[in-house]
Scaffold this active site. Structure first.
Site, PDB file in Angstrom:
ATOM      1  N   PRO A 150       0.828  -1.211   0.000  1.00  0.00           N
ATOM      2  CA  PRO A 150       0.000   0.000   0.000  1.00  0.00           C
ATOM      3  C   PRO A 150       0.859   1.257   0.000  1.00  0.00           C
ATOM      4  CG  PRO A 150       0.066  -0.986   2.195  1.00  0.00           C
ATOM      5  CD  PRO A 150       0.769  -1.944   1.271  1.00  0.00           C
ATOM      6  N   SER A 179      -4.095   1.551  -0.035  1.00  0.00           N
ATOM      7  CA  SER A 179      -3.977   2.331   1.202  1.00  0.00           C
ATOM      8  C   SER A 179      -5.280   3.054   1.546  1.00  0.00           C
ATOM      9  CB  SER A 179      -2.856   3.364   1.049  1.00  0.00           C
ATOM     10  OG  SER A 179      -2.883   4.282   2.123  1.00  0.00           O
ATOM     11  N   LEU A 201      -5.627  -0.616   6.330  1.00  0.00           N
ATOM     12  CA  LEU A 201      -6.381   0.272   7.226  1.00  0.00           C
ATOM     13  C   LEU A 201      -5.471   1.085   8.131  1.00  0.00           C
ATOM     14  CD1 LEU A 201      -9.297   0.926   8.428  1.00  0.00           C
ATOM     15  CD2 LEU A 201      -8.722  -0.801  10.166  1.00  0.00           C
ATOM     16  N   TYR A 202      -5.595   2.404   8.045  1.00  0.00           N
ATOM     17  CA  TYR A 202      -5.077   3.254   9.118  1.00  0.00           C
ATOM     18  C   TYR A 202      -6.248   3.496  10.054  1.00  0.00           C
ATOM     19  CZ  TYR A 202      -0.422   4.575   7.466  1.00  0.00           C
ATOM     20  OH  TYR A 202       0.890   4.558   7.121  1.00  0.00           O
ATOM     21  N   THR A 228      -2.090  -1.428   9.568  1.00  0.00           N
ATOM     22  CA  THR A 228      -0.692  -0.986   9.687  1.00  0.00           C
ATOM     23  C   THR A 228      -0.448  -0.496  11.106  1.00  0.00           C
ATOM     24  OG1 THR A 228      -0.426  -0.515   7.357  1.00  0.00           O
ATOM     25  CG2 THR A 228       0.991   0.710   8.850  1.00  0.00           C
ATOM     26  N   LYS A 304       0.456  -5.361   9.501  1.00  0.00           N
ATOM     27  CA  LYS A 304       1.617  -4.909   8.718  1.00  0.00           C
ATOM     28  C   LYS A 304       2.496  -4.034   9.601  1.00  0.00           C
ATOM     29  CE  LYS A 304       2.806  -2.247   4.538  1.00  0.00           C
ATOM     30  NZ  LYS A 304       3.273  -0.940   4.965  1.00  0.00           N
ATOM     31  N   SER A 326       7.526  -5.665   8.137  1.00  0.00           N
ATOM     32  CA  SER A 326       7.737  -4.394   7.431  1.00  0.00           C
ATOM     33  C   SER A 326       8.217  -3.336   8.402  1.00  0.00           C
ATOM     34  CB  SER A 326       6.405  -3.937   6.806  1.00  0.00           C
ATOM     35  OG  SER A 326       6.530  -2.654   6.214  1.00  0.00           O
ATOM     36  N   HIS A 328       7.948  -0.230   7.106  1.00  0.00           N
ATOM     37  CA  HIS A 328       7.346   0.859   6.353  1.00  0.00           C
ATOM     38  C   HIS A 328       8.326   1.418   5.301  1.00  0.00           C
ATOM     39  CE1 HIS A 328       3.481   3.149   6.971  1.00  0.00           C
ATOM     40  NE2 HIS A 328       4.039   3.930   6.058  1.00  0.00           N
ATOM     41  N   ARG A 331      10.349   4.277   6.579  1.00  0.00           N
ATOM     42  CA  ARG A 331       9.660   5.570   6.734  1.00  0.00           C
ATOM     43  C   ARG A 331       9.044   5.736   8.115  1.00  0.00           C
ATOM     44  NH1 ARG A 331       8.191   7.669   1.686  1.00  0.00           N
ATOM     45  NH2 ARG A 331       6.172   8.531   2.282  1.00  0.00           N
ATOM     46  N   ARG A 363      14.224  -5.077  -4.775  1.00  0.00           N
ATOM     47  CA  ARG A 363      14.482  -4.420  -6.053  1.00  0.00           C
ATOM     48  C   ARG A 363      14.877  -5.398  -7.146  1.00  0.00           C
ATOM     49  NH1 ARG A 363      12.358  -1.411  -3.126  1.00  0.00           N
ATOM     50  NH2 ARG A 363      13.077   0.612  -2.347  1.00  0.00           N
TER      51      ARG A 363
HETATM   52  C1  LIG Z   1       5.248   7.182  -0.672  1.00  0.00           C
HETATM   53  C2  LIG Z   1       4.928   6.025   0.223  1.00  0.00           C
HETATM   54  C3  LIG Z   1       3.693   5.986   0.845  1.00  0.00           C
HETATM   55  C4  LIG Z   1       3.353   4.907   1.671  1.00  0.00           C
HETATM   56  N1  LIG Z   1       2.100   4.839   2.197  1.00  0.00           N
HETATM   57  C5  LIG Z   1       1.761   3.781   2.985  1.00  0.00           C
HETATM   58  C6  LIG Z   1       0.447   3.662   3.505  1.00  0.00           C
HETATM   59  O1  LIG Z   1      -0.431   4.465   3.241  1.00  0.00           O
HETATM   60  N2  LIG Z   1       0.206   2.602   4.328  1.00  0.00           N
HETATM   61  C7  LIG Z   1       1.152   1.663   4.637  1.00  0.00           C
HETATM   62  O2  LIG Z   1       0.867   0.728   5.384  1.00  0.00           O
HETATM   63  N3  LIG Z   1       2.390   1.748   4.132  1.00  0.00           N
HETATM   64  C8  LIG Z   1       2.719   2.771   3.303  1.00  0.00           C
HETATM   65  N4  LIG Z   1       3.966   2.834   2.774  1.00  0.00           N
HETATM   66  C9  LIG Z   1       4.931   1.748   3.042  1.00  0.00           C
HETATM   67  C10 LIG Z   1       4.797   0.621   2.008  1.00  0.00           C
HETATM   68  O3  LIG Z   1       3.575  -0.050   2.147  1.00  0.00           O
HETATM   69  C11 LIG Z   1       5.920  -0.406   2.122  1.00  0.00           C
HETATM   70  O4  LIG Z   1       5.954  -0.874   3.448  1.00  0.00           O
HETATM   71  C12 LIG Z   1       7.285   0.125   1.721  1.00  0.00           C
HETATM   72  O5  LIG Z   1       7.174   1.045   0.670  1.00  0.00           O
HETATM   73  C13 LIG Z   1       8.177  -1.043   1.297  1.00  0.00           C
HETATM   74  O6  LIG Z   1       9.475  -0.604   1.035  1.00  0.00           O
HETATM   75  P1  LIG Z   1      10.058  -0.252  -0.414  1.00  0.00           P
HETATM   76  O7  LIG Z   1       9.481   1.069  -0.794  1.00  0.00           O
HETATM   77  O8  LIG Z   1      11.513  -0.210  -0.184  1.00  0.00           O
HETATM   78  O9  LIG Z   1       9.632  -1.350  -1.358  1.00  0.00           O
HETATM   79  C14 LIG Z   1       4.296   3.888   1.911  1.00  0.00           C
HETATM   80  C15 LIG Z   1       5.545   3.929   1.279  1.00  0.00           C
HETATM   81  C16 LIG Z   1       5.860   4.982   0.430  1.00  0.00           C
HETATM   82  C17 LIG Z   1       7.199   4.980  -0.243  1.00  0.00           C
HETATM   83  C1  LIG Z   2       1.561   9.243   6.152  1.00  0.00           C
HETATM   84  C2  LIG Z   2       0.541   8.475   5.417  1.00  0.00           C
HETATM   85  C3  LIG Z   2      -0.502   9.391   4.836  1.00  0.00           C
HETATM   86  C4  LIG Z   2       1.045   7.593   4.346  1.00  0.00           C
HETATM   87  C5  LIG Z   2       2.218   6.751   4.719  1.00  0.00           C
HETATM   88  O1  LIG Z   2       2.065   5.717   5.319  1.00  0.00           O
HETATM   89  C6  LIG Z   2       3.548   7.176   4.346  1.00  0.00           C
HETATM   90  O2  LIG Z   2       3.721   8.260   3.754  1.00  0.00           O
HETATM   91  O3  LIG Z   2       4.522   6.449   4.641  1.00  0.00           O
END
Ligand SMILES: Cc1cc2nc3c(=O)[nH]c(=O)nc-3n(C[C@H](O)[C@H](O)[C@H](O)COP(=O)(O)O)c2cc1C
Ligand SMILES: CC(C)CC(=O)C(=O)O
Length: 431
Positions: A150, A179, A201-202, A228, A304, A326, A328, A331, A363
């Site tokens: 997502p 997402s 789901l958030y 998440t 997640k 994960s 994230h 992030r 990748r």
């Molecule tokens: C721009 C961006 C937005 C994301 N938004 C969400 C989100 O809304 N919900 C969520 O569970 N994870 C979110 N993620 C995390 C991804 O689901 C995933 O865990 C992560 O991108 C995996 O790593 P990778 O980008 O190295 O493949 C986001 C990631 C990115 C890069």
């Molecule tokens: C902050 C949220 C809107 C989205 C997310 O999970 C992300 O940007 O990593």
């Protein structure tokens, strides 16, 4: 093998005209006489692998662009080629949103780097001309174990957003997770994917709203609700902030911040009374919340963001149906272990009771194989498909999925695995 895994490039019509194809090859500056006669022989024998065999020689001369950045999806040698193309296509702040980790991006970098510490053990003398990469999770069959993680606000990357991603996923057979804060509704994404998608789901801090989101996703056919759990502590997306110094324009799609923005333009919140909601992440969520959700989720409940065996064990106690290991994509928190390194402890704790998925830094096809060898049921990718989306829309996403799948099939054959179930711990060793 399904059409989801065939090589893209010169059309079947061109391949069927052998003489024209050979003339085309002969004109290539990198064609050697040996390669030429091998391809001619393969074509004469009617080999369906003729294109695959010639692909390495074919694609090299198509690459050059003035600035070294690809200008068409078929020029890409690997998924990394899409990142600079995405950067070029996007406003700096939108690219910053996609690229960002937290603090100094240590977790983000570690996720991918960790794969190089795991080596693969190739096996010989196994007939691997026919392999099957399909995987079934919760009764749903996918052509590949590579799923789409997502990613919020994909409207910031391309006007067709999640719709384009879903169409490419349909073409290539990948599972998809939408997402909560996607730019497209689950009904539209499901239609574009041509099959149910999982819903991430958030949780909000208004149960009525959370419950309505779950109900809507399930009504659209979502077989799984993916909660998440790794965004509770706040975060410092420094790379995004740095790029916003260059690009101070306001963006309603990805980086204005705050709850009001996140929900006000996101279709999943249409028609909901969100006046009592103040937060999507810092909701004080505990395992009680998982129990509460478990009671209302009719299908499968997935967590997640699990990165320890303790939390995996706890998840099982609370009736969770699958876990996504994960962080994230780096992030959420800084200085975490790479997900591929914590996968084994989670797999061990789960002991085959539920599927374990993993994401973060995938990748290459070899990355996918390493995770499956370490016990993952499937993997998810985030940024790579968004690079493809940002640079070229649906064809860009399709090309990213094709490249990763092709690499994965190659390494599967090289370790002598005919089916996903044949990939096991014998295929890898620690460097
Ligand atoms: C721009 C961006 C937005 C994301 N938004 C969400 C989100 O809304 N919900 C969520 O569970 N994870 C979110 N993620 C995390 C991804 O689901 C995933 O865990 C992560 O991108 C995996 O790593 P990778 O980008 O190295 O493949 C986001 C990631 C990115 C890069
Ligand atoms: C902050 C949220 C809107 C989205 C997310 O999970 C992300 O940007 O990593």
């Amino acid at each position: 093998m399904s059409d989801q895994t065939q090589a893209s490039g010169p059309s079947a019509a061109r391949l069927s005209d052998r003489r024209a194809f050979l003339r085309f090859l002969a004109a290539s500056p990198v064609m050697t006489p040996t390669a030429m006669s091998a391809i001619a022989a393969a074509l004469a024998a009617g080999s369906s692998d003729a294109f695959a065999q010639s692909y390495d020689v074919l694609r090299a001369p198509q690459q050059a662009t003035a600035d070294g950045i690809i200008s068409a999806p078929e020029q890409a040698l690997n998924v990394f080629d899409f990142e600079p193309a995405a950067k070029k296509a996007l406003p700096p702040a939108h690219y910053g949103y996609l690229a960002s980790g937290v603090d100094g991006d240590e977790t983000l970098k570690a996720n991918h780097e960790a794969f190089s510490r795991i080596r693969i053990r190739a096996r010989r003398l196994i007939d691997v001309r026919k392999i099957d990469t399909s995987v079934t999770i919760f009764g749903q069959k996918f052509g590949t174990p590579i799923m789409l993680a997502p990613v919020s606000s994909q409207g910031a990357f391309h006007p067709e957003a999640e719709g384009a991603v879903a169409k490419a996923a349909k073409l290539k057979g990948n599972g998809m997770i939408l997402s909560t804060v996607g730019s497209t509704s689950i009904e539209d994404v499901t239609e574009a994917r041509g099959a149910p998608v999982w819903y991430m789901l958030y949780p909000t801090d208004d149960w009525t709203v959370t419950e309505a989101l779950v109900k809507r996703a399930e009504a659209a056919g979502a077989p799984a609700i993916v909660l998440t759990v790794d965004r509770q502590g706040g975060r410092n997306t420094e790379t995004l902030f740095r790029l916003r110094r260059e690009d101070s324009r306001v963006c309603q799609d990805c980086h204005l911040g705050g709850f009001a923005n996140e929900v006000s333009r996101k279709p999943m919140f249409d028609d909901l009374d969100v006046t009592k909601v103040t937060n999507l992440y810092g909701t004080g969520m505990t395992w009680d919340y998982v129990d509460r959700l478990r009671k209302i989720v009719k299908g499968k409940l997935v967590l997640k963001g699990i990165v320890t065996h303790e939390d995996a064990e706890e998840a099982l106690k609370h009736g969770v149906d699958a876990i996504i290991v994960s962080n994230h994509g780096g992030r959420a928190e800084e200085s975490l272990y790479p997900t591929i390194d914590v996968l084994p402890e989670v797999v061990k704790a789960v002991n085959g009771k539920v599927p374990v998925l993993v994401d973060g830094g995938f990748r290459r096809g070899t990355d996918v194989l390493k995770a499956l060898a370490l016990g993952a049921t499937a993997v998810c990718i985030g940024r790579p498909y968004c690079w493809g989306l940002a640079a070229f829309g649906e064809p860009g996403v399709a090309a990213v999925l094709t490249l990763m799948q092709r690499e994965f099939e190659t390494i599967m054959k090289q370790v002598g695995a005919l089916r996903i179930e044949d990939i096991n711990a014998d295929a890898v060793t620690r460097a």
